[in-house]
Design an enzyme around this catalytic site. Structure first.
Site, PDB file in Angstrom:
ATOM      1  N   HIS A 415       0.816  -1.213   0.000  1.00 43.05           N
ATOM      2  CA  HIS A 415       0.000   0.000   0.000  1.00 43.05           C
ATOM      3  C   HIS A 415       0.853   1.267   0.000  1.00 43.05           C
ATOM      4  O   HIS A 415       0.540   2.246  -0.676  1.00 43.05           O
ATOM      5  CB  HIS A 415      -0.919   0.007   1.223  1.00 43.05           C
ATOM      6  CG  HIS A 415      -2.088  -0.919   1.087  1.00 43.05           C
ATOM      7  ND1 HIS A 415      -2.711  -1.492   2.171  1.00 43.05           N
ATOM      8  CD2 HIS A 415      -2.751  -1.374   0.003  1.00 43.05           C
ATOM      9  CE1 HIS A 415      -3.706  -2.247   1.761  1.00 43.05           C
ATOM     10  NE2 HIS A 415      -3.752  -2.204   0.452  1.00 43.05           N
ATOM     11  N   CYS A 745      25.101   0.070 -35.015  1.00 43.05           N
ATOM     12  CA  CYS A 745      24.783   0.047 -33.584  1.00 43.05           C
ATOM     13  C   CYS A 745      25.915   0.606 -32.738  1.00 43.05           C
ATOM     14  O   CYS A 745      25.919   0.446 -31.521  1.00 43.05           O
ATOM     15  CB  CYS A 745      24.440  -1.373 -33.139  1.00 43.05           C
ATOM     16  SG  CYS A 745      25.768  -2.563 -33.380  1.00 43.05           S
TER      17      CYS A 745
END
Length: 785
Positions: A415, A745
């Site tokens: 919570h 890349c």
């Protein structure tokens, strides 16, 4: 309908004003999802009208309103005094006779259905609770294992009083809800004997990034309150929705939590106890793969019914072995559509003092205040970093004033974590030792911007916070892909405009998720006891060392494949150098000491060697699992550092031997073009591969004869050198003639926009960039077409 009590089976989502969000949702599932196999424990609910009658009969409405109107919720002492006063008024007042009679009849009916003195959970359900814009998670109290009518009536009044908990009062004010507009229903529901099994929480999206194509499941032994209250560090599982719907293996991530304690019912009276979990049980997962996927399927049904991401609490009954849903509410933070991406990044670094599970993706800076318990929260000052053992919703009045929160215990679905997300406060939970490792009064930086792992750094570090508009990106004549090193950041990175992953480094996955030399895992039975003990601590949740390696690597790759599903994910086979492999646990036993590892035992040569052959087979097994067993055929393979045509031929044959056959099930095998010989003999190399990905870092190093790790010649390292560009152009044109893929890349396009523009002029198909340079490069290219 009875104005005081309604059976859960008679309720639906439309009854929220009558019985609050939680109870209305339970009734909705009983009515509409039971036939689909969703099990919800039976019971009944008191109405919001009954609560109003209770307040009116005891002349409480005006007294409470006057007390709250005069309250400043940011004054912790005043909040505590007012809350305690109102709660005592409520608990000292009698329940209306009609309400008592209605509860009595309903409880006796439940006893006849189940057994005398049936144990129930007594939970709050507020009329402003479980809304799409505010969860009210854990604001009111729940009471578990309540046995007998007398105890049920007492618990109902306690729940009524909990509407005026300090945290609930403050939360309503901070969320903009008028106190008088929030009424309370109480749900009385048959207990699930999860004290004999397990329980947890499910989110039907990734709680930190909002990525919607996965389901996050947390699990621990015993009753679920230990998870939702943040008392323990639970197991975590990520499940890919697409694989689940294909009925293929769907778990793309697993983390074994410590699960040090569990909550059990008191078998002699109402109430619960908390006990320690045996160490052997702590070190294994509390759910099987089949159970995880079964829960995920149930969550998908619930999400589909409600047509939105959901926050679900579940419990497994240890007697009948069934899974039950005890709560389902809308997810309130990440489910809202975002047309902007909020990106936080550190500008500097220092020593990491503490690590844990990150909540949110922000960074907070402040002075650490260590508060052992709620008794000390009045000392907290706005803008400080709250450091404590664990938080629960009672801490909400200070959480919303904190620069960041760090706890020893708790998981990302408790919570307190939910509230921290709603408040936008970065939090790190489950660190284990924050209250001892961090010094009271020490300046710290709390970073949740680096993936699932959160870091607390010493000092006040500089950081950047950017909001990026991504809903409308201009057209450019090239695909922009991403270099992604860390699977933990895949879900977040997938929200950046992209055409897939052009470089996923398998060695980074191994380093991050395995951290043990693969050969040491293979030789586990014959290694030294000290090394065996160190490795055993990492692999205890898995059947054996090889299963651990294959499992963790496949999970890392599958996470990337899920995040970018529908787009290519080019996974480069491991390209550690010998000195880097030696840094892994046990690596010093197997790796040679080389003068220049950059030019030594790496890439295809390593895969073809006798020592590494069984390690390479495990890599292939992991990739095969992702593609064939999980169905992520968007994963492509890239082979690095192929020196000769003979190596090219042999490595393709080796991949085929291990079940990775070029062309089968759409598999493409790309080669890193990063050695001058690759560009010079490009057409011949392309006979063995489906295209090139140009590794400009190594290609520059090899062409110019520079050691890119040496600061002595670093200033000469430049991918824009004419000789390097000549070789890159040769490689691009060879791919064009062969009608095969060609991308890049390396670091160059991320660093130099003019180099990126030159690559487009050469006809490059794609550029794979570092995520932090995508938007700037994209906008530059759009203006210089």
């Amino acid at each position: 309908m009875n104005r005081y009590v309604i059976n859960l089976a008679e309720l639906s989502a439309h009854d929220l004003p009558k019985v609050g969000g939680k109870n209305a949702s339970l009734g909705e599932m009983i009515q509409h999802l039971s036939s689909a196999g969703v099990c919800v424990p039976g019971g009944f609910a008191t109405t919001a009208e009954a609560f109003q009658i209770f307040l009116a009969q005891n002349n409480l409405e005006k007294k409470i309103a006057q007390e709250l109107d005069a309250l400043n919720v940011d004054d912790i002492a005043q909040l505590s005094n007012s809350g305690e006063k109102i709660r005592s008024w409520v608990q000292d007042s009698p329940l209306p006779n009609e309400l008592q009679a209605a509860v009595t009849n309903s409880y006796h009916a439940l006893e006849k259905q189940v057994r005398p003195n049936v144990a129930v959970a007594v939970r709050s359900s507020a009329t402003a609770e479980d809304l799409p814009e505010a969860s009210f998670a854990g604001q009111q109290e729940s009471y578990l294992n309540i046995c007998g009518l007398e105890d049920v009536l007492v618990a109902i009044k306690k729940v009524f009083a909990s509407l005026f908990n300090n945290r609930a009062i403050a939360y309503r004010v901070h969320q903009g809800f008028a106190h008088a507009d929030v009424l309370l229903s109480v749900g009385i529901q048959q207990m699930v004997r999860s004290d004999l099994a397990s329980s947890g929480v499910i989110f039907t999206l990734d709680t930190e990034s909002g990525f919607r194509d996965v389901i996050l499941i947390t699990a621990s032994y015993g009753l679920g309150e230990t998870i939702v209250q943040g008392q323990i560090n639970p197991d975590e599982f990520y499940v890919a929705k697409s694989a689940l719907q294909r009925r293929q293996r769907a778990i793309v991530g697993r983390t074994c939590g410590s699960k040090a304690q569990k909550m059990i019912i008191n078998t002699h009276a109402s109430g619960v106890d908390t006990i320690n979990v045996d160490v052997d049980q702590q070190n294994i997962f509390c759910l099987s793969d089949g159970e995880v996927e079964s829960l995920a399927s149930t969550a998908l049904l619930i999400e589909k019914h409600y047509k939105r991401p959901m926050d679900i609490e579940w419990a497994k009954d240890g007697i009948d072995q069934k899974f039950y849903i005890v709560q389902a509410r809308p997810e309130t933070v990440q489910s809202h559509e975002h047309k902007t991406i909020e990106k936080y990044s550190l500008s500097t670094h220092s020593k990491a003092i503490v690590t844990g599970r990150s909540v949110g993706q922000r960074i907070g800076v402040g002075t650490a205040r260590i508060i052992p318990s709620l008794k000390g929260i009045e000392q907290f000052q706005a803008g400080e970093v709250l450091v404590t053992d664990m938080t629960d919703p009672d801490w909400e009045p200070v959480m919303q004033r904190a620069a960041a929160i760090v706890t020893n215990r708790g998981g990302r679905t408790c919570h307190a974590a939910i509230i921290a997300r709603e408040l936008g406060v970065p939090a790190i939970v489950g660190s284990g030792d924050a209250t001892t490792a961090i010094q009271h009064g020490q300046d710290v930086t709390v970073s949740c911007a680096q993936g699932d792992t959160g870091y607390v750094y010493a000092g006040r570090l500089e950081f950047e916070a950017d909001k990026i508009q991504v809903d409308k990106m201009p057209e450019i004549p090239c695909k922009i892909m991403l270099n992604v090193s860390n699977p933990e950041r895949a879900f977040s990175h997938s929200q950046i405009p992209n055409a897939g992953v052009g470089l996923a480094r398998l060695e980074f996955v191994i380093n991050k998720m395995v951290a043990v030399h693969p050969r040491a895992l293979i030789d586990f039975d014959s290694i030294s006891n000290d090394l065996k003990t160190a490795i055993a601590a990492r692999i205890s949740a898995y059947v054996d060392p090889v299963t651990f390696f294959v499992g963790k690597v496949s999970e890392g790759v599958a996470t990337l494949a899920t995040a970018f599903e529908g787009k290519p994910v080019i996974v480069r086979l491991s390209d550690f150098k010998s000195n880097e492999y030696a840094n892994l646990l046990g690596g010093n036993l197997y790796e040679p000491v080389e003068e220049n590892p950059m030019l030594g035992y790496r890439g295809a040569s390593r895969y073809l060697s006798e020592m590494f052959a069984p390690c390479f087979e495990m890599e292939c097994r992991a990739l095969r699992k992702v593609r064939d067993e999980m169905g992520f055929t968007n994963v492509q393979i890239m082979v690095p550092f192929v020196r000769t045509l003979d190596e090219a031929k042999r490595v393709i044959e080796l991949l085929q031997k291990h079940g990775l056959v070029r062309g089968k099930n759409g598999l493409k095998v790309i080669m890193m073009c990063e050695i001058p010989s690759n560009a010079i003999l490009a057409e011949q190399f392309l006979e063995y591969f489906d295209g090139f990905s140009i590794g400009s870092n190594d290609l520059t190093q090899m062409t110019l004869g520079l050691d890119r790790d040496s600061e002595l010649v670093a200033e000469m390292f430049d991918e824009r050198n004419e000789a390097v560009k000549y070789l890159i152009s040769m490689a691009i044109q060879a791919c064009k003639r062969a009608n095969k893929y060609v991308g890049i890349c390396g670091q160059g396009p991320s660093d130099y926009s003019d180099f990126a523009k030159w690559l487009i002029d050469q006809g490059i198909d794609s550029m794979s960039l570092n995520p932090d340079s995508v938007l700037s490069t994209w906008m530059y290219l759009s203006k210089h077409q």
